[in-house]
Design an enzyme around this catalytic site. Structure first.
Site, short mmCIF file in Angstrom:
data_model
loop_
_atom_site.label_atom_id
_atom_site.label_comp_id
_atom_site.label_asym_id
_atom_site.label_seq_id
_atom_site.Cartn_x
_atom_site.Cartn_y
_atom_site.Cartn_z
N LYS A 1 -12.36 -5.71 -7.32
CA LYS A 1 -13.05 -4.53 -7.84
C LYS A 1 -12.17 -3.76 -8.80
O LYS A 1 -12.64 -3.03 -9.65
CB LYS A 1 -13.52 -3.63 -6.71
CG LYS A 1 -12.37 -3.06 -5.88
CD LYS A 1 -12.87 -2.00 -4.93
CE LYS A 1 -11.90 -1.68 -3.83
NZ LYS A 1 -10.61 -1.13 -4.16
N LYS B 1 0.82 -1.21 0.00
CA LYS B 1 0.00 0.00 0.00
C LYS B 1 0.85 1.26 0.00
O LYS B 1 0.44 2.29 -0.53
CB LYS B 1 -0.94 0.01 1.21
CG LYS B 1 -2.13 -0.93 1.06
CD LYS B 1 -3.21 -0.59 2.06
CE LYS B 1 -4.38 -1.55 1.96
NZ LYS B 1 -5.38 -1.32 3.01
N LYS C 1 -7.32 -13.18 -8.58
CA LYS C 1 -8.50 -13.17 -7.71
C LYS C 1 -9.53 -12.16 -8.23
O LYS C 1 -9.16 -11.13 -8.77
CB LYS C 1 -8.10 -12.78 -6.29
CG LYS C 1 -7.72 -13.98 -5.44
CD LYS C 1 -7.21 -13.57 -4.07
CE LYS C 1 -8.31 -13.00 -3.18
NZ LYS C 1 -7.84 -12.84 -1.78
#
Ligand code: TRP
Length: 333
Positions: free
Chosen positions: A206, A122, A203
């Site tokens: 979104k 991140k 996977k």
């Protein structure tokens, strides 16, 4: 197991948290996380928290997190979190979360946090790297231990955070006495393997490159049918459950089996062609999602807010008791 002397030990306590991201959960979130929480309600005393403070660890616009919180609460109620049996509430409303996080930070090593792969990922993809992004796992540990939690149902991506939560809880106990319950992770198996319909080696997410790859809980029946019809398979026209060599077909079998609560290898025996497998998978998903969409439409903001407030009162009662135990153990003025 709990070492809280005050609690009857018959039913284990489960706690989990979900971030109010603003996106409606997709099929992978539902099968991998939300539905497990719903199922766990039969065997555990569940506490489910919308972790809005965690969502603030990356920059947000004023009001954005509040709106997303209400939306996430509606989804959770619609999928079947039952406010009669479980406690559903919003993290920032119970101030003990932030308070205990400080105490946890004081027994967490800088080097421990620096090893977190999620922080590394991140901090590379965000322009502004807040210190909260770094200390994120300590707030998460506080969330968990604040309720004398026995088990934490989470996805595979939270494994490392759960390990740090256990380590710091044990460290706290070894310094201050047997005060906190050391939680155990319960990692979901199936959901970790719901893959993107267009790129079945990734996977379902979104942030997928293709809108056709992800099925949202609010997709219409036509959209769902179309996405499964266009799902990527392969050229050898054999239905077999083999995730390594046949990721697309195996993903369809996994989704079909999850929707029908059967087993993917057994489902494979019913098919020789991809067409019927796609149609049946779409139908099974539509069946599974239909009651969720119906409840989503029925729940108005007022009802959702009331249920959250009731949950918050119950959560606070427990949290303040544990927080008091912590203060006393540390021996503050
Ligand atoms: N970090 C979790 C996630 O991103 C959310 C979370 C916050 C959580 N606090 C928690 C999960 C406590 C389980 C228990 O998915």
């Amino acid at each position: 197991m709990s070492n809280d002397p005050n609690r009857a030990k018959s039913t284990p306590r489960a706690f989990s948290g979900i971030q109010p991201t603003g996106d409606v959960p997709h099929l992978g979130n539902y099968i991998g996380a939300l539905r497990n929480w719903v199922d766990l309600q039969d065997s555990t005393d569940g506490i489910y928290c919308i972790v809005d403070l965690h969502a603030l660890s990356v920059p947000r616009e004023p009001g954005e997190v509040g709106r997303a919180t209400l939306q996430m609460a509606r989804v959770m109620l619609a999928v079947g979190i039952d406010p009669e049996r479980s406690t559903l509430f919003v993290q920032s409303r119970v101030r003990e979360h932030s308070e205990l996080a400080w105490f946890i930070q004081c027994v967490t090593a800088f080097g421990e946090l620096r090893r977190m792969t999620q922080f590394k990922d991140k901090s590379e993809s965000n322009d502004f790297v807040s210190s909260a992004l770094f200390t994120y796992p300590t707030l998460m540990a506080a969330d968990i231990v604040l309720y004398d939690t026995d088990v934490v149902p989470v996805g595979d991506d939270q494994r490392q955070h759960l390990e740090i939560a256990r380590d710091v809880t044990q460290r706290f106990n070894s310094r201050f006495g047997d005060v906190l319950v050391v939680p155990e992770a319960r990692i979901a198996e199936v959901g970790a393997r719901i893959m993107d319909l267009q790129n079945p080696q990734n996977k379902m997410s979104k942030s997928s490159d293709s809108v056709l790859g992800t099925v949202s809980l609010t997709d219409t029946e036509d959209e769902i049918a179309r996405k499964f019809k266009r799902a990527v398979t392969d050229n050898d026209a054999e239905v077999r459950f083999d995730p390594e060599n046949k990721p697309g077909v195996s993903n369809l079998l996994t989704i079909l089996a999850a929707a029908k609560r059967t087993d993917p290898a057994t489902e494979a025996e019913n098919y020789t062609q991809y067409g019927p497998l796609k149609t049946d998978t779409a139908d099974a998903v539509i069946e599974m999602i239909r009651p969720i969409q119906k409840r989503m439409a029925e729940l108005d903001d007022g009802t959702v807010s009331e249920l959250l407030t009731a949950g918050e009162d119950r959560a606070r009662e427990k949290a303040s008791e544990v927080m008091e135990r912590v203060r006393r153990a540390v021996g503050l003025f």
